[in-house]
Design an enzyme around this catalytic site. Structure first.
Site, PDB file in Angstrom:
ATOM      1  CD  GLU A  86      15.281   4.770  89.114  1.00  0.00           C
ATOM      2  OE1 GLU A  86      14.986   4.930  87.914  1.00  0.00           O
ATOM      3  OE2 GLU A  86      16.205   4.686  89.637  1.00  0.00           O
ATOM      4  NE  ARG A  96      26.587  -5.001  86.432  1.00  0.00           N
ATOM      5  CZ  ARG A  96      27.200  -5.370  87.706  1.00  0.00           C
ATOM      6  NH1 ARG A  96      28.456  -6.202  87.469  1.00  0.00           N
ATOM      7  NH2 ARG A  96      27.003  -4.933  88.689  1.00  0.00           N
ATOM      8  CB  CYS A 149      16.081  -2.089  91.678  1.00  0.00           C
ATOM      9  SG  CYS A 149      17.153  -2.244  92.798  1.00  0.00           S
ATOM     10  CG  HIS A 174      17.915   2.774  92.574  1.00  0.00           C
ATOM     11  ND1 HIS A 174      17.434   2.804  91.377  1.00  0.00           N
ATOM     12  CD2 HIS A 174      18.326   1.563  92.972  1.00  0.00           C
ATOM     13  CE1 HIS A 174      17.457   1.439  90.984  1.00  0.00           C
ATOM     14  NE2 HIS A 174      17.778   0.917  91.870  1.00  0.00           N
TER      15      HIS A 174
END
Length: 228
Positions: A86, A96, A149, A174
């Site tokens: 990232e 979500r 995350c 990830h």
């Protein structure tokens, strides 16, 4: 010796396992620890809860105790085929699904009045290339999502940026699903197909990232951006 802290997460979102927790288990074995020592690395690990706030606090406790030079935080990313380094953490919580404590913030900052984003100081393109040279699928990602995350990535980036007595660098990495997670994930997400990666390949990739990062190489000036 370079001190490296690697964190993983517990299972979440209906899955019984999280590959990052299994990676952490592998990193703790005597064989792996000895390999790291031979490479000039003192390695510590921490397993974090998938919970807003608590994940950051647990990681800060580990940082304060160990005083690492590098912090690598691992997370699961359903739908990704490669290990993803990232590039940026954003100051946004927009979950979500609820986290493991039932929190589901919507359009809230990770840190009130914090900067919009933090970019990793680690040479992620160089790390990506090192994995590719080992035959491990790797890529650069420009979004860590808006779940725990990214919450952890931003929270630790902010903490390190505001603690002048610390010189640690951090990044979030990830990893894909494990093959044994696919059937359950298809039922959870209703997707038609999902990529995966064997645990041994993930461990090989994370080991390569650790050793490469501890040599503190310069960033490679190569294109790794995306159009969409």
């Amino acid at each position: 010796m370079t001190r490296v802290l690697v964190t993983g997460f517990e299972a979440f979102g209906g899955q019984a396992i999280n590959p990052t927790a299994l990676i952490i288990d592998q990193l703790q074995t005597d064989v792996f620890q000895q390999t790291m020592k031979q490479a000039g690395v003192v390695l510590k690990t921490a397993l974090l809860p998938v919970v807003k706030g608590e994940s950051v606090n647990h990681c800060i406790d580990a940082i304060e105790s160990f005083q690492p030079d590098i912090v690598l935080m691992l997370g699961q990313a359903s739908g990704r085929a490669n290990i993803s380094f990232e590039k940026v953490a954003i100051n946004l919580d927009d979950f979500r699904i609820p986290d493991n404590a039932g929190n589901q913030p919507i359009d809230q900052p990770v840190v009130d009045a914090g900067p919009a984003a933090y970019f990793t100081q680690l040479p992620v393109k160089t790390l990506m290339q090192a994995l590719k040279q080992q035959g491990v699928g790797a890529e650069i990602s420009y979004s860590a999502g808006t779940f725990v995350c990214n919450h952890l990535f931003y929270g630790i980036s902010h903490y390190l940026a505001t603690q002048t007595r610390l010189s640690s660098m951090c990044d979030f990495i990830h990893v894909p699903l494990l093959p044994e997670q696919i059937e359950a994930e298809l039922q959870i997400t209703d997707n038609q197909s999902l990529p995966s990666m064997p645990l041994e390949t993930m461990v090989e990739g994370i080991a390569c990232a650790i050793v490469t990062a501890t040599s503190f190489p310069s960033e490679q000036q190569i294109s790794a951006g995306t159009i969409n």
